[in-house]
Design an enzyme around this catalytic site. Structure first.
Site, PDB file in Angstrom:
ATOM      1  N   SER A 105       0.855  -1.184   0.000  1.00 55.44           N
ATOM      2  CA  SER A 105       0.000   0.000   0.000  1.00 55.44           C
ATOM      3  C   SER A 105       0.886   1.227   0.000  1.00 55.44           C
ATOM      4  O   SER A 105       1.953   1.239   0.606  1.00 55.44           O
ATOM      5  CB  SER A 105      -0.897   0.006   1.245  1.00 55.44           C
ATOM      6  OG  SER A 105      -1.515   1.270   1.401  1.00 55.44           O
ATOM      7  N   SER A 106       0.428   2.284  -0.671  1.00 56.71           N
ATOM      8  CA  SER A 106       1.234   3.505  -0.737  1.00 56.71           C
ATOM      9  C   SER A 106       1.400   4.171   0.621  1.00 56.71           C
ATOM     10  O   SER A 106       2.261   5.040   0.780  1.00 56.71           O
ATOM     11  CB  SER A 106       0.609   4.499  -1.725  1.00 56.71           C
ATOM     12  OG  SER A 106      -0.706   4.844  -1.330  1.00 56.71           O
ATOM     13  N   CYS A 107       0.618   3.749   1.623  1.00 52.13           N
ATOM     14  CA  CYS A 107       0.753   4.351   2.952  1.00 52.13           C
ATOM     15  C   CYS A 107       2.043   3.928   3.642  1.00 52.13           C
ATOM     16  O   CYS A 107       2.372   4.440   4.705  1.00 52.13           O
ATOM     17  CB  CYS A 107      -0.443   3.990   3.825  1.00 52.13           C
ATOM     18  SG  CYS A 107      -0.450   2.281   4.407  1.00 52.13           S
ATOM     19  N   TYR A 134      -0.785  -0.304  10.359  1.00 47.54           N
ATOM     20  CA  TYR A 134      -1.023  -0.991   9.085  1.00 47.54           C
ATOM     21  C   TYR A 134       0.199  -0.862   8.177  1.00 47.54           C
ATOM     22  O   TYR A 134       0.628  -1.833   7.547  1.00 47.54           O
ATOM     23  CB  TYR A 134      -2.252  -0.390   8.403  1.00 47.54           C
ATOM     24  CG  TYR A 134      -2.553  -0.965   7.038  1.00 47.54           C
ATOM     25  CD1 TYR A 134      -3.090  -2.244   6.903  1.00 47.54           C
ATOM     26  CD2 TYR A 134      -2.324  -0.218   5.878  1.00 47.54           C
ATOM     27  CE1 TYR A 134      -3.384  -2.761   5.655  1.00 47.54           C
ATOM     28  CE2 TYR A 134      -2.602  -0.739   4.623  1.00 47.54           C
ATOM     29  CZ  TYR A 134      -3.135  -2.010   4.518  1.00 47.54           C
ATOM     30  OH  TYR A 134      -3.412  -2.531   3.280  1.00 47.54           O
ATOM     31  N   LYS A 138       2.627  -3.816   6.528  1.00 48.52           N
ATOM     32  CA  LYS A 138       2.880  -3.944   5.091  1.00 48.52           C
ATOM     33  C   LYS A 138       4.375  -3.877   4.769  1.00 48.52           C
ATOM     34  O   LYS A 138       4.867  -4.590   3.891  1.00 48.52           O
ATOM     35  CB  LYS A 138       2.121  -2.855   4.328  1.00 48.52           C
ATOM     36  CG  LYS A 138       0.637  -3.129   4.192  1.00 48.52           C
ATOM     37  CD  LYS A 138       0.398  -4.392   3.367  1.00 48.52           C
ATOM     38  CE  LYS A 138      -1.048  -4.696   3.152  1.00 48.52           C
ATOM     39  NZ  LYS A 138      -1.260  -5.927   2.357  1.00 48.52           N
ATOM     40  N   HIS A 177     -12.749   3.112   2.704  1.00 47.40           N
ATOM     41  CA  HIS A 177     -11.827   4.140   2.260  1.00 47.40           C
ATOM     42  C   HIS A 177     -12.603   5.322   1.684  1.00 47.40           C
ATOM     43  O   HIS A 177     -13.836   5.321   1.642  1.00 47.40           O
ATOM     44  CB  HIS A 177     -10.847   3.573   1.232  1.00 47.40           C
ATOM     45  CG  HIS A 177      -9.829   2.667   1.835  1.00 47.40           C
ATOM     46  ND1 HIS A 177      -9.857   1.293   1.682  1.00 47.40           N
ATOM     47  CD2 HIS A 177      -8.737   2.928   2.607  1.00 47.40           C
ATOM     48  CE1 HIS A 177      -8.839   0.758   2.323  1.00 47.40           C
ATOM     49  NE2 HIS A 177      -8.147   1.721   2.893  1.00 47.40           N
TER      50      HIS A 177
END
Length: 308
Positions: A105-107, A134, A138, A177
């Site tokens: 995920s880009s987070c 989170y 990841k 989201h």
């Protein structure tokens, strides 16, 4: 044709990947629901891999959610996701999996990363606090794949999709989201004849959005059409403000009322735009415009998507 296991096939990402596998003619695809196989339980995962021995694994299963969900269940987000990743990656390696694709995920990138964010900015500064558990989970999965590739020479690698939307999304306002949450709120305001709809934050943060079937197409392109075996961003290379996103959704929904933003709620990361130059160098580009993607997503919502 190789046996492919898609973990998380009922989710937004896994469902799109299964659609794209079918479009490519892959028939030997293995799936399990969460009730059939709890990926958090190592014994169940080991038994499944001993039985099926997939040659290709796509790990799209994860506990996911927006800012509210991450703030409410931070322990679940880090514990469950690390358990899923560790169990599946270890079992795949043990049973001879040839190709393993991990969905990140880009987070995972720093809160104040350079824009657009290159893969090289990972772990260069602090994460966004609202989704740190989170993101750490990841990053752990990504690093497991990197370590296996380095130590064992196996093609275990990760892709980092930008913010996704499309058919099969989650419309629960507690766990969803931004796009599905806004679709549900704006559609409800239209149906109830409300003159305004209130959304979280200032509306100023910028976000990049990718239609989920384009993301799935990019995943299979990297997996089957290239020899890429390192972290690769998947996105569009363009972004917009949350306010612009809300107005686009209102146009698609047909809502003519006022969009109001409540700045007492958090915004999250100011901007999250991915550098997709590595992906573009492989010959891939997104096919679906944002407006077209919203139209197909809203149609799916009206046709019976989850509205809980």
């Amino acid at each position: 044709m190789k046996k492919v296991y898609v973990a998380g096939h009922r989710g937004l990402v896994g469902g799109a990947i299964c659609r794209q596998l079918s479009a490519r003619g892959y028939e030997n695809v293995v799936t399990r629901t969460s009730s059939e196989l709890d990926l958090r339980e190592s014994r169940e995962v080991d038994a499944f891999f001993d039985e099926e021995r997939p040659e290709v694994v796509i790990l799209a299963a994860a506990k996911v959610g927006g800012i509210h969900a991450n703030a409410t269940w931070p322990a679940d987000f880090i514990v469950d996701n690390i358990a899923i990743e560790s169990n599946v990656i270890r079992a795949a390696l043990r049973t001879g999996c040839e190709d393993f694709l991990f969905l990140g995920s880009s987070c995972i990138y720093p809160r104040l990363a350079p824009q657009p964010m290159p893969e090289s900015c990972l772990l260069t500064s602090s994460l966004e606090p609202t989704n740190e558990p989170y993101a750490i989970a990841k990053i752990a999965g990504l690093k497991m794949c990197e370590a296996i590739h380095r130590q064992h020479g196996k093609r275990f690698f990760a892709v980092m999709p930008t913010n996704l939307y499309g058919p099969g999304d989650n419309y629960n306002l507690v766990t969803s989201h931004v796009i599905p949450a806004m679709i549900r709120k704006i559609d409800a305001a239209k149906n109830d004849g409300l003159g305004q709809v209130v959304l979280w934050g200032t509306g100023n943060p910028r976000r990049e959005f990718l239609y989920v079937d384009d993301m799935a197409d990019a995943c299979l392109h990297l997996l089957f059409d290239t020899t890429v075996c390192e972290l690769t961003n998947i996105g569009t290379g363009t972004d917009m403000t949350i306010r612009e996103t809300a107005l686009a959704i209102a146009r698609v929904v047909g809502y003519e009322g006022e969009i109001v933003f409540d700045a007492t709620h958090p915004d999250g990361t100011p901007q999250k735009l991915l550098d997709i130059s590595k992906l573009r160098s492989t010959g891939w580009a997104p096919k679906t415009s944002f407006e077209r993607g919203l139209e197909m997503t809203y149609r799916a919502y009206l046709d019976g998507e989850l509205r809980m």
